[in-house]
Motif scaffolding. Structure first.
Motif, PDB file in Angstrom:
ATOM      1  N   ARG A  48       0.827  -1.211   0.000  1.00  0.00           N
ATOM      2  CA  ARG A  48       0.000   0.000   0.000  1.00  0.00           C
ATOM      3  C   ARG A  48       0.862   1.262   0.000  1.00  0.00           C
ATOM      4  NH1 ARG A  48      -3.189  -3.154   3.431  1.00  0.00           N
ATOM      5  NH2 ARG A  48      -2.257  -2.224   5.291  1.00  0.00           N
ATOM      6  N   LEU A  49       1.873   1.280   0.836  1.00  0.00           N
ATOM      7  CA  LEU A  49       2.752   2.439   0.905  1.00  0.00           C
ATOM      8  C   LEU A  49       3.493   2.655  -0.413  1.00  0.00           C
ATOM      9  CD1 LEU A  49       4.202   4.714   2.411  1.00  0.00           C
ATOM     10  CD2 LEU A  49       5.839   3.002   3.203  1.00  0.00           C
ATOM     11  N   LEU A  50       4.067   1.594  -0.943  1.00  0.00           N
ATOM     12  CA  LEU A  50       4.832   1.711  -2.184  1.00  0.00           C
ATOM     13  C   LEU A  50       3.946   2.064  -3.370  1.00  0.00           C
ATOM     14  CD1 LEU A  50       7.317  -1.206  -1.579  1.00  0.00           C
ATOM     15  CD2 LEU A  50       7.838   1.241  -1.562  1.00  0.00           C
ATOM     16  N   MET A  51       2.719   1.586  -3.368  1.00  0.00           N
ATOM     17  CA  MET A  51       1.787   1.969  -4.434  1.00  0.00           C
ATOM     18  C   MET A  51       1.446   3.461  -4.341  1.00  0.00           C
ATOM     19  SD  MET A  51       1.394  -0.571  -6.424  1.00  0.00           S
ATOM     20  CE  MET A  51      -0.087  -0.210  -7.343  1.00  0.00           C
ATOM     21  N   ALA A  52       1.317   3.982  -3.116  1.00  0.00           N
ATOM     22  CA  ALA A  52       1.062   5.418  -2.938  1.00  0.00           C
ATOM     23  C   ALA A  52       2.251   6.240  -3.434  1.00  0.00           C
ATOM     24  CB  ALA A  52       0.768   5.723  -1.474  1.00  0.00           C
ATOM     25  N   VAL A  53       3.465   5.769  -3.142  1.00  0.00           N
ATOM     26  CA  VAL A  53       4.660   6.453  -3.630  1.00  0.00           C
ATOM     27  C   VAL A  53       4.683   6.425  -5.158  1.00  0.00           C
ATOM     28  CG1 VAL A  53       7.188   6.327  -3.754  1.00  0.00           C
ATOM     29  CG2 VAL A  53       6.022   6.052  -1.557  1.00  0.00           C
ATOM     30  N   GLY A  54       4.418   5.267  -5.737  1.00  0.00           N
ATOM     31  CA  GLY A  54       4.396   5.146  -7.195  1.00  0.00           C
ATOM     32  C   GLY A  54       3.338   6.035  -7.828  1.00  0.00           C
ATOM     33  N   ALA A  55       2.154   6.087  -7.217  1.00  0.00           N
ATOM     34  CA  ALA A  55       1.086   6.935  -7.748  1.00  0.00           C
ATOM     35  C   ALA A  55       1.480   8.408  -7.698  1.00  0.00           C
ATOM     36  CB  ALA A  55      -0.209   6.699  -6.962  1.00  0.00           C
ATOM     37  N   THR A  56       2.168   8.808  -6.629  1.00  0.00           N
ATOM     38  CA  THR A  56       2.622  10.198  -6.513  1.00  0.00           C
ATOM     39  C   THR A  56       3.671  10.514  -7.571  1.00  0.00           C
ATOM     40  OG1 THR A  56       2.140  10.205  -4.159  1.00  0.00           O
ATOM     41  CG2 THR A  56       3.662  11.880  -4.954  1.00  0.00           C
ATOM     42  N   LEU A  57       4.625   9.598  -7.763  1.00  0.00           N
ATOM     43  CA  LEU A  57       5.612   9.799  -8.825  1.00  0.00           C
ATOM     44  C   LEU A  57       4.942   9.919 -10.188  1.00  0.00           C
ATOM     45  CD1 LEU A  57       8.483   7.317  -7.905  1.00  0.00           C
ATOM     46  CD2 LEU A  57       8.653   9.803  -8.033  1.00  0.00           C
ATOM     47  N   TRP A  58       3.993   9.037 -10.457  1.00  0.00           N
ATOM     48  CA  TRP A  58       3.288   9.046 -11.740  1.00  0.00           C
ATOM     49  C   TRP A  58       2.543  10.359 -11.939  1.00  0.00           C
ATOM     50  CZ3 TRP A  58       3.591   6.289 -15.978  1.00  0.00           C
ATOM     51  CH2 TRP A  58       2.592   6.429 -16.929  1.00  0.00           C
ATOM     52  N   ARG A  59       1.836  10.820 -10.899  1.00  0.00           N
ATOM     53  CA  ARG A  59       1.089  12.076 -10.985  1.00  0.00           C
ATOM     54  C   ARG A  59       2.037  13.237 -11.257  1.00  0.00           C
ATOM     55  NH1 ARG A  59      -1.236  12.252  -6.119  1.00  0.00           N
ATOM     56  NH2 ARG A  59       0.465  13.488  -5.290  1.00  0.00           N
ATOM     57  N   GLU A  60       3.157  13.281 -10.535  1.00  0.00           N
ATOM     58  CA  GLU A  60       4.125  14.359 -10.743  1.00  0.00           C
ATOM     59  C   GLU A  60       4.721  14.312 -12.148  1.00  0.00           C
ATOM     60  OE1 GLU A  60       5.051  17.100  -8.847  1.00  0.00           O
ATOM     61  OE2 GLU A  60       3.205  16.482  -7.857  1.00  0.00           O
ATOM     62  N   ALA A  61       5.010  13.107 -12.623  1.00  0.00           N
ATOM     63  CA  ALA A  61       5.571  12.968 -13.972  1.00  0.00           C
ATOM     64  C   ALA A  61       4.565  13.390 -15.023  1.00  0.00           C
ATOM     65  CB  ALA A  61       6.023  11.530 -14.209  1.00  0.00           C
ATOM     66  N   SER A  62       3.298  13.078 -14.791  1.00  0.00           N
ATOM     67  CA  SER A  62       2.265  13.361 -15.778  1.00  0.00           C
ATOM     68  C   SER A  62       1.748  14.795 -15.720  1.00  0.00           C
ATOM     69  CB  SER A  62       1.082  12.413 -15.572  1.00  0.00           C
ATOM     70  OG  SER A  62       1.494  11.078 -15.747  1.00  0.00           O
ATOM     71  N   PHE A  63       1.606  15.320 -14.511  1.00  0.00           N
ATOM     72  CA  PHE A  63       0.927  16.603 -14.362  1.00  0.00           C
ATOM     73  C   PHE A  63       1.739  17.659 -13.621  1.00  0.00           C
ATOM     74  CE2 PHE A  63      -2.365  13.257 -14.156  1.00  0.00           C
ATOM     75  CZ  PHE A  63      -2.939  13.489 -15.382  1.00  0.00           C
ATOM     76  N   GLY A  64       2.687  17.224 -12.791  1.00  0.00           N
ATOM     77  CA  GLY A  64       3.374  18.167 -11.914  1.00  0.00           C
ATOM     78  C   GLY A  64       4.513  18.927 -12.549  1.00  0.00           C
ATOM     79  N   GLY A  65       5.142  18.340 -13.521  1.00  0.00           N
ATOM     80  CA  GLY A  65       6.205  19.030 -14.218  1.00  0.00           C
ATOM     81  C   GLY A  65       7.577  18.964 -13.578  1.00  0.00           C
ATOM     82  N   GLY A  66       7.724  18.292 -12.456  1.00  0.00           N
ATOM     83  CA  GLY A  66       9.053  18.122 -11.895  1.00  0.00           C
ATOM     84  C   GLY A  66       9.412  19.099 -10.810  1.00  0.00           C
ATOM     85  N   SER A  67      10.718  19.234 -10.585  1.00  0.00           N
ATOM     86  CA  SER A  67      11.221  19.937  -9.412  1.00  0.00           C
ATOM     87  C   SER A  67      10.954  21.421  -9.412  1.00  0.00           C
ATOM     88  CB  SER A  67      12.719  19.682  -9.264  1.00  0.00           C
ATOM     89  OG  SER A  67      13.413  20.241 -10.350  1.00  0.00           O
ATOM     90  N   HIS A  68      10.678  22.032 -10.555  1.00  0.00           N
ATOM     91  CA  HIS A  68      10.440  23.467 -10.527  1.00  0.00           C
ATOM     92  C   HIS A  68       9.171  23.834  -9.760  1.00  0.00           C
ATOM     93  CE1 HIS A  68       8.164  22.228 -14.116  1.00  0.00           C
ATOM     94  NE2 HIS A  68       7.390  23.251 -13.840  1.00  0.00           N
ATOM     95  N   ASN A  69       8.322  22.858  -9.472  1.00  0.00           N
ATOM     96  CA  ASN A  69       7.134  23.096  -8.664  1.00  0.00           C
ATOM     97  C   ASN A  69       7.345  22.770  -7.195  1.00  0.00           C
ATOM     98  OD1 ASN A  69       5.530  23.905 -10.827  1.00  0.00           O
ATOM     99  ND2 ASN A  69       5.078  21.806 -11.376  1.00  0.00           N
ATOM    100  N   TRP A  70       8.528  22.296  -6.817  1.00  0.00           N
ATOM    101  CA  TRP A  70       8.783  21.912  -5.428  1.00  0.00           C
ATOM    102  C   TRP A  70       8.920  23.148  -4.576  1.00  0.00           C
ATOM    103  CZ3 TRP A  70      12.992  17.582  -5.708  1.00  0.00           C
ATOM    104  CH2 TRP A  70      12.481  16.499  -6.422  1.00  0.00           C
ATOM    105  N   ARG A  71       8.551  23.006  -3.317  1.00  0.00           N
ATOM    106  CA  ARG A  71       8.699  24.078  -2.338  1.00  0.00           C
ATOM    107  C   ARG A  71       9.495  23.547  -1.151  1.00  0.00           C
ATOM    108  NH1 ARG A  71       3.432  23.495  -3.405  1.00  0.00           N
ATOM    109  NH2 ARG A  71       3.079  22.568  -1.379  1.00  0.00           N
ATOM    110  N   PRO A  72      10.290  24.416  -0.525  1.00  0.00           N
ATOM    111  CA  PRO A  72      10.976  23.986   0.695  1.00  0.00           C
ATOM    112  C   PRO A  72       9.981  23.558   1.754  1.00  0.00           C
ATOM    113  CG  PRO A  72      11.842  26.087  -0.090  1.00  0.00           C
ATOM    114  CD  PRO A  72      10.627  25.767  -0.922  1.00  0.00           C
ATOM    115  N   LEU A  73      10.341  22.553   2.540  1.00  0.00           N
ATOM    116  CA  LEU A  73       9.448  22.061   3.592  1.00  0.00           C
ATOM    117  C   LEU A  73       9.432  22.980   4.793  1.00  0.00           C
ATOM    118  CD1 LEU A  73      10.299  18.272   3.427  1.00  0.00           C
ATOM    119  CD2 LEU A  73       8.303  19.431   2.489  1.00  0.00           C
ATOM    120  N   SER A  74      10.453  23.795   4.973  1.00  0.00           N
ATOM    121  CA  SER A  74      10.503  24.655   6.156  1.00  0.00           C
ATOM    122  C   SER A  74      10.004  26.053   5.849  1.00  0.00           C
ATOM    123  CB  SER A  74      11.917  24.735   6.686  1.00  0.00           C
ATOM    124  OG  SER A  74      12.812  25.124   5.672  1.00  0.00           O
TER     125      SER A  74
END
Length: 74
Positions: A48-74
């Motif tokens: 379940r955990l690994l499928m959630a990670v995979g789904a997040t990677l897939w969503r980011e690859a398909s719709f998120g556009g990569g690291s330019h959309n990342w924000r610092p966590l702090s």
């Protein structure tokens, strides 16, 4: 052995530095290949955990556009 906090710290540093070690599409393909090989040996909660990670990677690859959309966590 690294702790979860150690791994998160590495993720944060990579994000802050804006480094892309691989394209998300390649990460998804590699992750799916690894998961398929390991599937039978994993516990249900790991799947379940690994499928959630995979789904997040897939969503980011398909719709998120990569690291330019990342924000610092702090």
């Amino acid at each position: 052995m690294p702790t979860p906090e150690d791994v998160i710290a590495v993720f944060e540093q990579i994000n802050i530095e804006g480094k892309d070690f691989t394209r998300l599409e390649d990460a998804c393909a590699g992750f799916a290949q690894w998961l398929a090989v390991e599937w039978e040996g994993l516990r249900d909660e790991e799947v379940r955990l690994l499928m959630a990670v995979g789904a997040t990677l897939w969503r980011e690859a398909s719709f998120g556009g990569g690291s330019h959309n990342w924000r610092p966590l702090s």
